[in-house]
Design a protein around this motif. Structure first.
Motif, PDB file in Angstrom:
ATOM      1  N   ALA A 173       0.838  -1.204   0.000  1.00 37.56           N
ATOM      2  CA  ALA A 173       0.000   0.000   0.000  1.00 37.56           C
ATOM      3  C   ALA A 173       0.870   1.250   0.000  1.00 37.56           C
ATOM      4  CB  ALA A 173      -0.917   0.000   1.214  1.00 37.56           C
ATOM      5  N   TYR A 174       0.442   2.218  -0.814  1.00 38.66           N
ATOM      6  CA  TYR A 174       1.162   3.494  -0.822  1.00 38.66           C
ATOM      7  C   TYR A 174       0.235   4.618  -1.276  1.00 38.66           C
ATOM      8  CZ  TYR A 174       4.608   7.110  -1.818  1.00 38.66           C
ATOM      9  OH  TYR A 174       5.311   8.294  -1.830  1.00 38.66           O
TER      10      TYR A 174
ATOM     11  N   ALA B 239      -5.281   5.477   0.348  1.00 35.92           N
ATOM     12  CA  ALA B 239      -5.992   5.002   1.536  1.00 35.92           C
ATOM     13  C   ALA B 239      -7.393   4.489   1.225  1.00 35.92           C
ATOM     14  CB  ALA B 239      -6.049   6.122   2.581  1.00 35.92           C
TER      15      ALA B 239
ATOM     16  N   THR C 156      -7.274   1.357  -0.820  1.00 36.76           N
ATOM     17  CA  THR C 156      -6.742   0.267   0.000  1.00 36.76           C
ATOM     18  C   THR C 156      -7.830  -0.304   0.899  1.00 36.76           C
ATOM     19  OG1 THR C 156      -4.544   1.279  -0.006  1.00 36.76           O
ATOM     20  CG2 THR C 156      -4.973  -0.382   1.678  1.00 36.76           C
TER      21      THR C 156
ATOM     22  N   ASP D 225       2.536  -1.197   4.374  1.00 38.81           N
ATOM     23  CA  ASP D 225       2.453   0.234   4.084  1.00 38.81           C
ATOM     24  C   ASP D 225       3.855   0.729   3.737  1.00 38.81           C
ATOM     25  OD1 ASP D 225       2.193   2.976   4.037  1.00 38.81           O
ATOM     26  OD2 ASP D 225       0.976   3.085   5.862  1.00 38.81           O
TER      27      ASP D 225
ATOM     28  N   SER E 126       3.526   5.417   3.349  1.00 39.74           N
ATOM     29  CA  SER E 126       2.472   6.327   2.919  1.00 39.74           C
ATOM     30  C   SER E 126       2.501   7.615   3.733  1.00 39.74           C
ATOM     31  CB  SER E 126       1.099   5.668   3.075  1.00 39.74           C
ATOM     32  OG  SER E 126       0.961   4.568   2.200  1.00 39.74           O
TER      33      SER E 126
ATOM     34  N   THR F  40      -3.402   6.439   5.286  1.00 39.54           N
ATOM     35  CA  THR F  40      -3.519   4.979   5.153  1.00 39.54           C
ATOM     36  C   THR F  40      -3.500   4.283   6.510  1.00 39.54           C
ATOM     37  OG1 THR F  40      -2.579   4.887   2.917  1.00 39.54           O
ATOM     38  CG2 THR F  40      -2.402   2.903   4.259  1.00 39.54           C
ATOM     39  N   LYS F  41      -2.529   4.619   7.338  1.00 35.27           N
ATOM     40  CA  LYS F  41      -2.411   3.946   8.639  1.00 35.27           C
ATOM     41  C   LYS F  41      -3.649   4.173   9.490  1.00 35.27           C
ATOM     42  CE  LYS F  41       0.564   3.471  12.692  1.00 35.27           C
ATOM     43  NZ  LYS F  41       1.835   3.905  13.350  1.00 35.27           N
TER      44      LYS F  41
ATOM     45  N   TYR G  13      -0.817  -5.446   9.785  1.00 32.29           N
ATOM     46  CA  TYR G  13      -0.354  -4.176   9.229  1.00 32.29           C
ATOM     47  C   TYR G  13       1.136  -4.010   9.523  1.00 32.29           C
ATOM     48  CZ  TYR G  13       0.278   0.866   8.600  1.00 32.29           C
ATOM     49  OH  TYR G  13       0.742   2.104   8.211  1.00 32.29           O
TER      50      TYR G  13
ATOM     51  N   TYR H 120       4.470  -1.450   8.637  1.00 28.75           N
ATOM     52  CA  TYR H 120       4.931  -0.184   8.065  1.00 28.75           C
ATOM     53  C   TYR H 120       6.420  -0.271   7.772  1.00 28.75           C
ATOM     54  CZ  TYR H 120       5.973   4.772   7.469  1.00 28.75           C
ATOM     55  OH  TYR H 120       6.394   5.971   6.957  1.00 28.75           O
TER      56      TYR H 120
ATOM     57  N   CYS I 201      -3.018  -2.458  -4.115  1.00 30.07           N
ATOM     58  CA  CYS I 201      -3.890  -1.803  -3.136  1.00 30.07           C
ATOM     59  C   CYS I 201      -5.043  -1.028  -3.754  1.00 30.07           C
ATOM     60  CB  CYS I 201      -3.072  -0.883  -2.232  1.00 30.07           C
ATOM     61  SG  CYS I 201      -2.436   0.603  -3.041  1.00 30.07           S
TER      62      CYS I 201
END
Length: 322
Positions: A13-14, A17, A20, A41, A44, A48-49, A61, A63, A90
């Motif tokens: 994911a980048y 959000a 995703t 992740d 990002s 997103t987080k 998850y 990062y 994503c």
């Protein structure tokens, strides 16, 4: 009652959000269980987080500092505990029976170590706007390396593989970005047989193609992948090598023309012609080259824009001509 094998779905994911979130929901809604969802992740800078916090009990998850999609996929692969791995971008979507249908085929056909399927092209509203003609023409079951070497006809987000394949094929090449999935698939298909399932079980989202602002880098990456896999697979003929070069130059000649860089397009059309002796698209390559020389720039640009699938990048309204 036999227990289903765990499938690890790896999502790099980048900065997408909202997409995703939709992607993760499509995996949660799968009719197959159990599934391990790993979201990596890749640094990002959007929300997103935060937006994924509500799913902390449903996903793993992870990062990392921004290192590229290949690095994110590799980290997810190393953290995966499933017997099967599936890679999902994503902004793409699984349809509800995607994993179930894929695993059923692989469990019944032990000679095949990976599976790929047909795919819908979807827009930002999830509306189906097209399909992948290359899959329809080239998709096949068995030893597909030599066909795949000519051009990539597999959508990465449809791929499901046995985790054991990684031991022979290795991870994604982190030195490249755009054709990293093609390189991975080539190394995978050198050592393993693939199964083509013609069902459309994935939605591939056509959105902003920012990577095509770096087309010169993309061309270099394609040539790198071709040379790398030619050198590692000694059974390939020089004709196959030339045809692969021709396809790559032809593809990017059209992309450069669509973007308006006619000089670079003409150069790449010429390179494709040089490598295209006995190539079925030689006439089209010659026509493209002559168009860049003889026709007004705006006509060339408009013609090739209509031929590209990257319509969002080209700011063309939702109409795909293939």
């Amino acid at each position: 009652m036999r227990q289903n094998k765990l499938v690890s779905v790896i999502i790099p994911a980048y900065n997408k959000a909202e997409y995703t979130l939709l992607t993760i929901k499509s995996v949660i809604k799968q009719t197959y269980k159990p599934i391990e969802i790993i979201v990596v992740d890749d640094g990002s800078t959007d929300n997103t987080k935060k937006i994924l916090e509500d799913f902390s009990d449903k996903i793993k998850y992870i990062y990392q500092e921004n290192s590229g999609a290949s690095s994110a996929r590799n980290l997810g692969t190393k953290k995966a505990t499933g017997s099967y791995l599936a890679y999902l971008d994503c902004d793409d979507l699984y349809y509800p029976d995607k994993i179930k249908n894929s695993i059923e085929v692989l469990e019944k056909n032990k000679d095949y170590d990976f599976l790929y399927t047909n795919v819908d092209q979807i827009d930002e509203t999830n509306k189906i706007v097209g399909e992948f003609p290359d899959i329809l023409v080239h998709g096949k079951t068995g030893l597909i390396f030599e066909d795949l070497f000519l051009q990539n006809f597999i959508c990465n987000s449809t791929l499901v593989i046995r985790k054991s394949c990684i031991n022979k094929s290795g991870y994604f090449d982190e030195k490249i970005f755009v054709p990293a999935d093609w390189d991975f698939l080539l190394r995978l298909s050198q050592n393993h047989q693939g199964f083509y399932l013609p069902d459309k079980l994935t939605g591939y989202r056509i959105v902003d193609q920012s990577t095509f602002n770096q087309l010169d880098t993309v061309v270099d990456e394609y040539i790198y992948v071709i040379k790398k896999n030619f050198n590692s697979y000694k059974k390939l003929s020089k004709k196959k090598l030339n045809n692969s070069f021709a396809n790559a130059y032809y593809l990017h000649a059209k992309n450069f023309a669509a973007k308006g860089n006619i000089n670079r397009s003409r150069e790449l059309f010429f390179r494709s012609i040089i490598h295209a002796i006995n190539h079925p698209k030689l006439f089209k390559m010659i026509v493209g080259y002559l168009m860049c020389i003889l026709l007004p720039k705006n006509i060339v640009i408009n013609f090739f824009r209509k031929k590209q699938i990257f319509n969002s990048w080209l700011n063309i309204k939702k109409k795909i001509l293939v």
